[in-house]
Design an enzyme around this catalytic site. Structure first.
Site, PDB file in Angstrom:
ATOM      1  N   ASP A 111      53.780  41.581  43.610  1.00 45.99           N
ATOM      2  CA  ASP A 111      54.137  42.927  44.090  1.00 45.99           C
ATOM      3  C   ASP A 111      54.955  43.627  43.011  1.00 45.99           C
ATOM      4  O   ASP A 111      55.848  43.037  42.411  1.00 45.99           O
ATOM      5  CB  ASP A 111      54.926  42.869  45.400  1.00 45.99           C
ATOM      6  CG  ASP A 111      54.932  44.208  46.108  1.00 45.99           C
ATOM      7  OD1 ASP A 111      54.289  44.330  47.174  1.00 45.99           O
ATOM      8  OD2 ASP A 111      55.565  45.167  45.582  1.00 45.99           O
ATOM      9  N   ASP A 143      53.244  44.281  38.045  1.00 43.12           N
ATOM     10  CA  ASP A 143      52.066  45.082  38.354  1.00 43.12           C
ATOM     11  C   ASP A 143      50.856  44.152  38.548  1.00 43.12           C
ATOM     12  O   ASP A 143      50.544  43.339  37.661  1.00 43.12           O
ATOM     13  CB  ASP A 143      51.831  46.039  37.183  1.00 43.12           C
ATOM     14  CG  ASP A 143      50.643  46.949  37.405  1.00 43.12           C
ATOM     15  OD1 ASP A 143      50.057  46.923  38.515  1.00 43.12           O
ATOM     16  OD2 ASP A 143      50.289  47.679  36.472  1.00 43.12           O
ATOM     17  N   ASP A 161      46.690  43.616  49.474  1.00 45.79           N
ATOM     18  CA  ASP A 161      47.537  44.223  50.505  1.00 45.79           C
ATOM     19  C   ASP A 161      48.381  45.296  49.826  1.00 45.79           C
ATOM     20  O   ASP A 161      49.602  45.240  49.821  1.00 45.79           O
ATOM     21  CB  ASP A 161      48.415  43.126  51.139  1.00 45.79           C
ATOM     22  CG  ASP A 161      49.174  43.624  52.352  1.00 45.79           C
ATOM     23  OD1 ASP A 161      48.841  44.696  52.883  1.00 45.79           O
ATOM     24  OD2 ASP A 161      50.115  42.919  52.765  1.00 45.79           O
TER      25      ASP A 161
END
Ligand code: SAM
Length: 295
Positions: A111, A143, A161
Site C-alpha cells: 500500500d 507504490d 484492493d
C-alpha cells in the site's frame, strides 16, 4: 447520538445531483497524507467508516461483504494459494481474509500510504483482526506499480484492493494496458488476478465495463461479479481474470471444501453466494458485450 438538527453530516456525492448523507456520531480522524485526504468517522447505521478523498472505502457493518467477495472466489479457484499479493488494501481486511486459509504461506500487501495503514491499525483494528502481526504477512509501504515492476516472484493470486482509478488518484496509473500485462507476468500457472472494479449499477457501469474490456485483451477468462454493498449505497463489482481458470464456474463442491478450510467464521461467502455473485442481470451482460472505450 445528538438530536438530528445538531448532527454533522458526511455527504458522499455520487453526481452533482445524487448524494448519500451519513450523520456523523464522532470524527475519529481527519487529515491529509502525501497521497490523499483521510477521514475515519463513526455513524449509527454503519459503525466506523474509512473515507479517502470523499469516497467510502469500507464500513464496520458491511466490510465483510466487500472483502470476502474480493478474496474468496479467487482463492477458492486458484491452483496454488501459497503465495498471494495484495495491491493496496490499507485497512488490512483483505489481508485478514487471505490469511484465514492455512495453506497461504506468504501474503504480501503493498500500500502506498503508510498513514492509512497506521490509522487502520489504531482506529480500525477489527478490520485486520491481528493479520498485520501474522508471521505470514509481509506489509510493504510503497507504490504497487513500482513493486510490480521490480518484483520477480510468481503469485497464485493477485488481489487489487485499490482506490477508484479517478484521474487524480494514486491508483490511476495501475489501470491501463501496460500494467494489466505486467500483472499477468507475475501470475504463477493457474494464477488469478482479482480486482475491485467499481460499480455495476444499471445507471453507472461504464467504468466497470471499460476495465473488463481492457482486461479481455490480456486474459482468456474475465468474469464480472457483484454484490450490493450498503455503505457504498450501490452494487459493487469485481473482476476475476485468468488464462486457465474460469472463476465463475468453480464447482460448488470445491467451494464447499475451500470454505470448510477457512479459519474463523464467514459472514457472506459460500457456494450459494458464489452462484449469486456471478449470476449477472441482462443489462450488465449486454453492456459488457458492447464495444467501447478501453484504458
Ligand atoms: N474498498 C476500497 C474501495 O472501495 O475503493 C479500496 C480499499 S483500500 C483502503 C484502497 C487502498 O489503495 C488505500 O489504502 C490506498 O492507499 C491504496 N492505494 C492507492 N493507490 C495505490 C498505489 N499506487 N499503490 C499502492 N496502494 C495504493
Amino acid at each position: 447520538m445528538p438530536k438530528t438538527e445538531h448532527w454533522g453530516w458526511y455527504v458522499e456525492r455520487f453526481a452533482p445531483t445524487e448524494e448519500h448523507h451519513h450523520a456523523i456520531g464522532r470524527v475519529l480522524y481527519s487529515g491529509r497524507s502525501d497521497f490523499q485526504q483521510i477521514a475515519i468517522i463513526e455513524t449509527e447505521v454503519f459503525g466506523k467508516m474509512l473515507i479517502l478523498d470523499g469516497d467510502t472505502q469500507s464500513s464496520e457493518r458491511d466490510e465483510h461483504v466487500y472483502h470476502e467477495t474480493l478474496v474468496h472466489p479467487a482463492l477458492a479457484a486458484a491452483a496454488d494459494r501459497s503465495n498471494v499479493l495484495i495491491l493496496g488494501g490499507g485497512e488490512g481486511a483483505t489481508l485478514r481474509e487471505v490469511l484465514r486459509r492455512p495453506d497461504v504461506r506468504l501474503c504480501t500487501m503493498v500500500d502506498i500510504d503508510g498513514l492509512v495503514v497506521d490509522l487502520a491499525k489504531r482506529y480500525l483494528p477489527e478490520w485486520s483482526d491481528g493479520a498485520f502481526d501474522d508471521p505470514r504477512a509481509r506489509v510493504i509501504i510503497g507504490d504497487a506499480l513500482a513493486y510490480l515492476r521490480d518484483d520477480r516472484e510468481a503469485y497464485g493470486a493477485i488481489l487489487s484492493d485499490l482506490t477508484e482509478p479517478l484521474p487524480d488518484s494514486p491508483s490511476h496509473p495501475l489501470f491501463n494496458d501496460a500494467v494489466f500485462s505486467l500483472v499477468k507476468t507475475r501470475l504463477a500457472p493457474g494464477g488469478i488476478y482479482a480486482l475491485q472494479a467499481s460499480t455495476a449499477a444499471i445507471h453507472n457501469a461504464a467504468l466497470h465495463c471499460k476495465m473488463a474490456r481492457t482486461l479481455r485483451k490480456h486474459f482468456r477468462y474475465v468474469r464480472s461479479f457483484f454484490t450490493h454493498v450498503p455503505a457504498f449505497d450501490t452494487d459493487w463489482a469485481f473482476l476475476a481474470c485468468s488464462d486457465t481458470v474460469d472463476v465463475a464456474s468453480t464447482p460448488a463442491e470445491r467451494i464447499g471444501e475451500y470454505c470448510a478450510g477457512l479459519r474463523g467464521t464467514s459472514a457472506f461467502y459460500d457456494a450459494e453466494t458464489h452462484r449469486r455473485l456471478f449470476a449477472l442481470p441482462l443489462y450488465l451482460r449486454r453492456m459488457l458485450a458492447e464495444e467501447g472505450e478501453v484504458f
